[in-house]
Design a protein around this motif. Structure first.
Motif, short mmCIF file in Angstrom:
data_model
loop_
_atom_site.label_atom_id
_atom_site.label_comp_id
_atom_site.label_asym_id
_atom_site.label_seq_id
_atom_site.Cartn_x
_atom_site.Cartn_y
_atom_site.Cartn_z
N LEU A 1 -6.45 13.39 4.11
CA LEU A 1 -6.55 12.93 2.73
C LEU A 1 -5.17 12.51 2.23
O LEU A 1 -4.22 13.29 2.29
N ASP A 2 -5.07 11.28 1.75
CA ASP A 2 -3.79 10.79 1.22
C ASP A 2 -3.44 11.52 -0.07
O ASP A 2 -4.28 11.77 -0.92
N SER A 3 -2.16 11.87 -0.18
CA SER A 3 -1.61 12.48 -1.42
C SER A 3 -2.35 13.74 -1.82
O SER A 3 -2.45 14.06 -3.02
N GLY B 1 -8.13 21.79 -5.32
CA GLY B 1 -7.86 21.37 -3.95
C GLY B 1 -8.91 21.88 -2.99
O GLY B 1 -9.36 21.15 -2.09
N ASP B 2 -9.33 23.12 -3.18
CA ASP B 2 -10.37 23.69 -2.31
C ASP B 2 -11.69 22.95 -2.49
O ASP B 2 -12.41 22.70 -1.53
N ARG B 3 -12.00 22.60 -3.74
CA ARG B 3 -13.24 21.86 -3.99
C ARG B 3 -13.23 20.51 -3.28
O ARG B 3 -14.24 20.08 -2.72
N VAL B 4 -12.08 19.85 -3.30
CA VAL B 4 -11.95 18.55 -2.64
C VAL B 4 -12.14 18.71 -1.13
O VAL B 4 -12.85 17.93 -0.49
N LEU B 5 -11.51 19.72 -0.55
CA LEU B 5 -11.62 19.94 0.90
C LEU B 5 -13.06 20.25 1.30
O LEU B 5 -13.56 19.74 2.31
N GLY C 1 -6.21 21.99 10.03
CA GLY C 1 -5.14 22.53 9.19
C GLY C 1 -4.97 21.72 7.91
O GLY C 1 -5.00 20.49 7.95
N GLY C 2 -4.76 22.42 6.77
CA GLY C 2 -4.51 21.72 5.51
C GLY C 2 -5.60 20.72 5.20
O GLY C 2 -6.77 21.05 5.10
N ASP C 3 -5.18 19.45 5.04
CA ASP C 3 -6.14 18.38 4.77
C ASP C 3 -6.38 17.53 6.02
O ASP C 3 -6.82 16.39 5.92
N GLU C 4 -6.11 18.10 7.18
CA GLU C 4 -6.28 17.38 8.44
C GLU C 4 -7.60 17.76 9.11
O GLU C 4 -7.86 18.94 9.35
N PHE C 5 -8.40 16.76 9.43
CA PHE C 5 -9.72 16.96 10.03
C PHE C 5 -9.84 16.12 11.30
O PHE C 5 -9.08 15.17 11.50
N ILE C 6 -10.80 16.47 12.13
CA ILE C 6 -11.10 15.67 13.31
C ILE C 6 -12.60 15.43 13.39
O ILE C 6 -13.40 16.22 12.88
N GLY C 7 -12.93 14.32 14.01
CA GLY C 7 -14.33 14.03 14.29
C GLY C 7 -14.43 13.38 15.66
O GLY C 7 -13.72 12.41 15.94
N PHE C 8 -15.23 13.94 16.52
CA PHE C 8 -15.42 13.37 17.86
C PHE C 8 -16.83 12.80 17.92
O PHE C 8 -17.81 13.54 17.90
N ILE C 9 -16.92 11.46 17.99
CA ILE C 9 -18.19 10.76 18.01
C ILE C 9 -18.59 10.57 19.46
O ILE C 9 -17.96 9.81 20.20
N LYS C 10 -19.62 11.26 19.88
CA LYS C 10 -20.01 11.27 21.29
C LYS C 10 -20.75 9.99 21.70
O LYS C 10 -21.43 9.37 20.90
N ASN C 11 -20.58 9.65 22.97
CA ASN C 11 -21.36 8.59 23.63
C ASN C 11 -21.25 7.24 22.93
O ASN C 11 -22.24 6.52 22.79
N THR C 12 -20.06 6.90 22.51
CA THR C 12 -19.83 5.57 21.93
C THR C 12 -18.38 5.17 22.13
O THR C 12 -17.49 6.03 22.14
N MET C 13 -18.16 3.88 22.30
CA MET C 13 -16.81 3.32 22.33
C MET C 13 -16.73 2.14 21.36
O MET C 13 -15.83 1.31 21.46
N ASP C 14 -17.66 2.09 20.44
CA ASP C 14 -17.79 0.97 19.51
C ASP C 14 -16.94 1.24 18.27
O ASP C 14 -17.16 2.21 17.54
N GLU C 15 -15.98 0.36 18.01
CA GLU C 15 -15.10 0.54 16.85
C GLU C 15 -15.86 0.35 15.54
O GLU C 15 -15.38 0.79 14.48
N GLU C 16 -17.01 -0.30 15.60
CA GLU C 16 -17.81 -0.47 14.37
C GLU C 16 -18.29 0.88 13.86
O GLU C 16 -18.47 1.06 12.65
N ASP C 17 -18.49 1.84 14.76
CA ASP C 17 -18.88 3.19 14.32
C ASP C 17 -17.77 3.83 13.51
O ASP C 17 -18.02 4.50 12.51
N GLU D 1 -17.75 7.55 -0.64
CA GLU D 1 -18.35 8.76 -1.19
C GLU D 1 -17.31 9.69 -1.79
O GLU D 1 -17.60 10.41 -2.76
N MET D 2 -16.08 9.66 -1.25
CA MET D 2 -15.04 10.52 -1.81
C MET D 2 -14.62 10.03 -3.19
O MET D 2 -14.32 10.83 -4.09
N VAL D 3 -14.61 8.71 -3.36
CA VAL D 3 -14.30 8.15 -4.68
C VAL D 3 -15.35 8.59 -5.69
O VAL D 3 -15.04 8.98 -6.82
#
Length: 204
Positions: free
Chosen positions: A115-117, A130-134, A155-171, A182-184
Motif C-alpha cells: 500500500l502506497d503511503s 491502519g489496522d482497518r485498512v490492512l 510484514g507491515g503493508d506488504e502482501f503476496i499473491g501467488f496465482i497458480k497455473n497461469t502465465m498471463d499478464e492480463e490476470d 475497490e480500495m478507493v
C-alpha cells in the motif's frame, strides 16, 4: 451319546431294530434324552458378551474422538503459527512454506503487493485506522484471486499473491485494477464514517 451342533434341551431318542431282509421293525424304543446347556449357551453369558462388546465399542469410539481432538488441536496450533492473526492470511513463515510447496509442483505468477503511503495513515489517523485498512485490503486480495491461490501478509503493508497455473499478464492487470478500484471505494466509506462521528477516516 455324543451331541454335535445340537442346542440344549429335552429330546426323544428313537431306537429301532429293523430286519435287513424284510425291513420289518422288530423292536422300537423311545428314550428321553436331556442335553445340558454349555456355558456359552446360557443367557447370562450372552448378556456378558454383549456388555463386553459394547464397552469395547465405547472405548474404541472414545479413543477415536480423543485422537481426532488431538489432531484438530495440533492442526489449529499449526494454523496459528502459519497465519497472520489480524488479516487471516498466511504470515511470512506460512507464505514461505506454501510458496516452496507450490513452486515445486506448479507454475504461476507471484505478485508482490503493498500500500502506497501507508505510514501516513498510521501517523495521521492512528493505528486503529491502519489496522482497518490492512484488514480490508486482505479481504480484497482474497476476493481477487481463486480459493486455491496463495495469499499472505509478509510484514507491515506488504502482501503476496501467488496465482497458480497461469502465465498471463492480463490476470495480473485484472487483479491490480480490482484492488485499486475497490480500495478507493473502501477509503471513501472510511471517510464517510468519520464524518458521521465515528472518528475513523482515510483520505483518498
Amino acid at each position: 451319546l455324543s451331541f454335535t451342533n445340537l442346542p440344549f434341551g429335552d429330546y426323544k431318542l428313537h431306537i429301532e431294530v429293523i430286519d435287513s431282509e424284510t425291513g420289518y421293525i422288530e423292536k422300537q424304543v423311545v428314550a428321553d434324552v436331556t442335553k445340558e446347556a454349555m456355558m456359552y449357551e446360557h443367557l447370562y453369558f450372552k448378556v456378558y458378551l454383549m456388555l463386553v462388546g459394547m464397552l469395547l465399542m465405547l472405548y474404541v469410539c472414545s479413543l477415536f474422538v480423543a485422537i481426532r481432538k488431538k489432531s484438530i488441536s495440533i492442526m489449529g496450533l499449526q494454523k496459528e503459527v502459519d497465519t497472520d492473526l489480524m488479516t487471516g492470511l498466511l504470515n511470512k513463515v506460512g507464505s514461505e512454506k506454501a510458496l516452496t510447496a507450490a513452486c515445486a509442483e506448479e507454475t504461476g505468477i507471484l505478485m508482490m503487493i503493498d500500500l502506497d503511503s501507508f505510514k501516513l495513515v498510521n501517523d495521521i489517523y492512528g493505528h486503529e485506522m491502519g489496522d482497518r485498512v490492512l484488514i480490508r485490503f486482505a479481504e480484497l486480495i482474497r476476493e481477487a484471486v481463486d480459493e486455491d491461490d496463495i495469499t499472505g501478509r509478509i510484514g507491515g503493508d506488504e502482501f503476496i499473491g501467488f496465482i497458480k497455473n497461469t502465465m498471463d499478464e492480463e490476470d495480473v492487470d485484472r487483479i491490480t485494477k480490482f484492488l485499486n478500484r475497490e480500495m478507493v471505494k473502501s477509503n471513501r466509506c472510511f471517510k464517510n464514517s468519520e464524518q458521521k462521528g465515528y472518528n475513523t477516516a482515510l483520505r483518498t
